[in-house]
Design a protein around this motif. Structure first.
Motif, PDB file in Angstrom:
ATOM      1  N   GLY A   1       0.782  -1.234   0.000  1.00 11.71           N
ATOM      2  CA  GLY A   1       0.000   0.000   0.000  1.00 11.71           C
ATOM      3  C   GLY A   1       0.807   1.275   0.000  1.00 11.71           C
ATOM      4  N   GLU A   2       2.119   1.167  -0.147  1.00  8.06           N
ATOM      5  CA  GLU A   2       2.978   2.348  -0.172  1.00  8.06           C
ATOM      6  C   GLU A   2       3.110   2.885  -1.603  1.00  8.06           C
ATOM      7  N   VAL A   3       3.455   4.154  -1.723  1.00  8.26           N
ATOM      8  CA  VAL A   3       3.843   4.721  -3.018  1.00  8.26           C
ATOM      9  C   VAL A   3       5.359   4.618  -3.063  1.00  8.26           C
ATOM     10  N   TRP A   4       5.889   4.009  -4.121  1.00  3.66           N
ATOM     11  CA  TRP A   4       7.321   3.757  -4.187  1.00  3.66           C
ATOM     12  C   TRP A   4       7.949   4.465  -5.379  1.00  3.66           C
ATOM     13  N   LEU A   5       9.042   5.140  -5.106  1.00  3.54           N
ATOM     14  CA  LEU A   5       9.887   5.766  -6.130  1.00  3.54           C
ATOM     15  C   LEU A   5      11.335   5.513  -5.758  1.00  3.54           C
ATOM     16  N   PRO A   6      12.218   5.368  -6.739  1.00  5.01           N
ATOM     17  CA  PRO A   6      13.640   5.273  -6.406  1.00  5.01           C
ATOM     18  C   PRO A   6      14.073   6.555  -5.695  1.00  5.01           C
ATOM     19  N   LYS A   7      14.925   6.409  -4.700  1.00  2.00           N
ATOM     20  CA  LYS A   7      15.351   7.571  -3.907  1.00  2.00           C
ATOM     21  C   LYS A   7      15.888   8.711  -4.768  1.00  2.00           C
ATOM     22  N   GLU A   8      16.704   8.375  -5.768  1.00  4.74           N
ATOM     23  CA  GLU A   8      17.299   9.431  -6.597  1.00  4.74           C
ATOM     24  C   GLU A   8      16.260  10.175  -7.429  1.00  4.74           C
ATOM     25  N   LEU A   9      15.137   9.528  -7.730  1.00  6.02           N
ATOM     26  CA  LEU A   9      14.077  10.203  -8.483  1.00  6.02           C
ATOM     27  C   LEU A   9      13.160  10.995  -7.565  1.00  6.02           C
ATOM     28  N   ALA A  10      12.881  10.467  -6.391  1.00  7.84           N
ATOM     29  CA  ALA A  10      11.966  11.126  -5.454  1.00  7.84           C
ATOM     30  C   ALA A  10      12.454  12.534  -5.120  1.00  7.84           C
ATOM     31  N   ASP A  11      13.766  12.704  -5.005  1.00  2.00           N
ATOM     32  CA  ASP A  11      14.327  14.010  -4.648  1.00  2.00           C
ATOM     33  C   ASP A  11      14.228  15.024  -5.782  1.00  2.00           C
ATOM     34  N   THR A  12      14.157  14.565  -7.034  1.00  2.00           N
ATOM     35  CA  THR A  12      14.171  15.489  -8.170  1.00  2.00           C
ATOM     36  C   THR A  12      12.779  15.918  -8.607  1.00  2.00           C
ATOM     37  N   LEU A  13      11.725  15.295  -8.072  1.00  2.00           N
ATOM     38  CA  LEU A  13      10.378  15.577  -8.567  1.00  2.00           C
ATOM     39  C   LEU A  13       9.823  16.923  -8.145  1.00  2.00           C
ATOM     40  N   GLY A  14       9.971  17.255  -6.897  1.00  2.00           N
ATOM     41  CA  GLY A  14       9.345  18.483  -6.424  1.00  2.00           C
ATOM     42  C   GLY A  14       7.834  18.304  -6.392  1.00  2.00           C
ATOM     43  N   ASP A  15       7.134  19.362  -6.082  1.00  2.00           N
ATOM     44  CA  ASP A  15       5.674  19.307  -6.008  1.00  2.00           C
ATOM     45  C   ASP A  15       5.075  19.651  -7.359  1.00  2.00           C
ATOM     46  N   ALA A  16       3.945  19.009  -7.660  1.00  3.56           N
ATOM     47  CA  ALA A  16       3.221  19.316  -8.892  1.00  3.56           C
ATOM     48  C   ALA A  16       2.587  20.690  -8.732  1.00  3.56           C
ATOM     49  N   ASN A  17       2.422  21.400  -9.852  1.00  2.00           N
ATOM     50  CA  ASN A  17       1.746  22.680  -9.736  1.00  2.00           C
ATOM     51  C   ASN A  17       0.245  22.445  -9.579  1.00  2.00           C
ATOM     52  N   GLU A  18      -0.453  23.467  -9.164  1.00  2.00           N
ATOM     53  CA  GLU A  18      -1.875  23.351  -8.832  1.00  2.00           C
ATOM     54  C   GLU A  18      -2.713  22.897 -10.033  1.00  2.00           C
ATOM     55  N   GLU A  19      -2.415  23.420 -11.217  1.00  2.00           N
ATOM     56  CA  GLU A  19      -3.174  23.048 -12.413  1.00  2.00           C
ATOM     57  C   GLU A  19      -2.989  21.560 -12.739  1.00  2.00           C
TER      58      GLU A  19
ATOM     59  N   THR B   1      -2.224  19.171 -10.672  1.00  2.00           N
ATOM     60  CA  THR B   1      -2.900  18.396  -9.637  1.00  2.00           C
ATOM     61  C   THR B   1      -4.394  18.367  -9.892  1.00  2.00           C
ATOM     62  N   ARG B   2      -4.991  19.515 -10.221  1.00  2.00           N
ATOM     63  CA  ARG B   2      -6.424  19.580 -10.497  1.00  2.00           C
ATOM     64  C   ARG B   2      -6.774  18.713 -11.696  1.00  2.00           C
ATOM     65  N   PHE B   3      -5.942  18.781 -12.743  1.00  2.00           N
ATOM     66  CA  PHE B   3      -6.215  17.990 -13.939  1.00  2.00           C
ATOM     67  C   PHE B   3      -6.100  16.496 -13.649  1.00  2.00           C
ATOM     68  N   ALA B   4      -5.098  16.102 -12.888  1.00  2.00           N
ATOM     69  CA  ALA B   4      -4.938  14.690 -12.540  1.00  2.00           C
ATOM     70  C   ALA B   4      -6.154  14.194 -11.758  1.00  2.00           C
ATOM     71  N   GLU B   5      -6.655  15.008 -10.842  1.00  2.00           N
ATOM     72  CA  GLU B   5      -7.844  14.626 -10.077  1.00  2.00           C
ATOM     73  C   GLU B   5      -9.066  14.528 -10.987  1.00  2.00           C
ATOM     74  N   ALA B   6      -9.181  15.443 -11.942  1.00  2.00           N
ATOM     75  CA  ALA B   6     -10.313  15.419 -12.876  1.00  2.00           C
ATOM     76  C   ALA B   6     -10.275  14.161 -13.730  1.00  2.00           C
ATOM     77  N   ILE B   7      -9.102  13.818 -14.251  1.00  2.00           N
ATOM     78  CA  ILE B   7      -8.974  12.602 -15.065  1.00  2.00           C
ATOM     79  C   ILE B   7      -9.302  11.371 -14.226  1.00  2.00           C
TER      80      ILE B   7
END
Length: 149
Positions: free
Chosen positions: A54-72, A74-80
């Motif tokens: 039940g965890e969300v898994w990402l490689p450590k080196e990728l998790a650090d480079t993602l940053g936060d999604a912008n608001e638009e 995030t809204r679009f992902a929720e809509a889809i």
């Protein structure tokens, strides 16, 4: 689409591309994990185990480079994610340029049913026309990797 059909089953993306925008989109659109194809067998086993727990898994080196999604985004992902599987199919057919009558024929339903799906899609995506819905749906496309010369 998989998450919409079976929301309780975790989905992992295994990809040869580990570009941050590809990883971000996979997670934003509901993936429970992102596993690069180049990962060791041990790392893949670890990832699958955590995802199944039940965890969300990402490689450590990728998790650090993602940053936060912008608001638009995030809204679009929720809509889809809020689209039903049938609405998602209809949206895909809209992006192919099919008319309601053609979509109804392909899905073996009435044209009135397709009109209802289109209305629901427009409402969920927060757009006012089929054209705007198609443009929004094109955001789902993963950009091809840039080729360096």
């Amino acid at each position: 689409q998989l998450r919409g059909q079976t929301p309780d089953i975790p989905v992992a993306v295994v990809s040869g591309s580990d570009e941050p925008h590809v990883v971000r989109r996979a997670i934003d659109y509901g993936a429970s994990g992102f596993i690069p194809k180049s990962s060791s067998l041990q790392l893949i086993a670890e990832a699958v185990g955590e995802i199944l727990d039940g965890e969300v898994w990402l490689p450590k080196e990728l998790a650090d480079t993602l940053g936060d999604a912008n608001e638009e985004e995030t809204r679009f992902a929720e809509a889809i994610a809020s689209l039903t599987p049938q609405q998602f199919r209809v949206l895909n057919m809209l992006t192919e340029g099919l008319l309601n009558k053609q979509i109804a024929y392909e899905l073996n339903v009435s044209e009135a049913t397709i009109k209802a799906h289109v209305t629901a899609i427009l409402r969920k995506l927060g757009v006012h026309s089929r054209t705007q819905a198609v443009i929004a749906a094109q955001k789902l496309e993963v950009e091809p990797p840039k080729v360096e010369s």
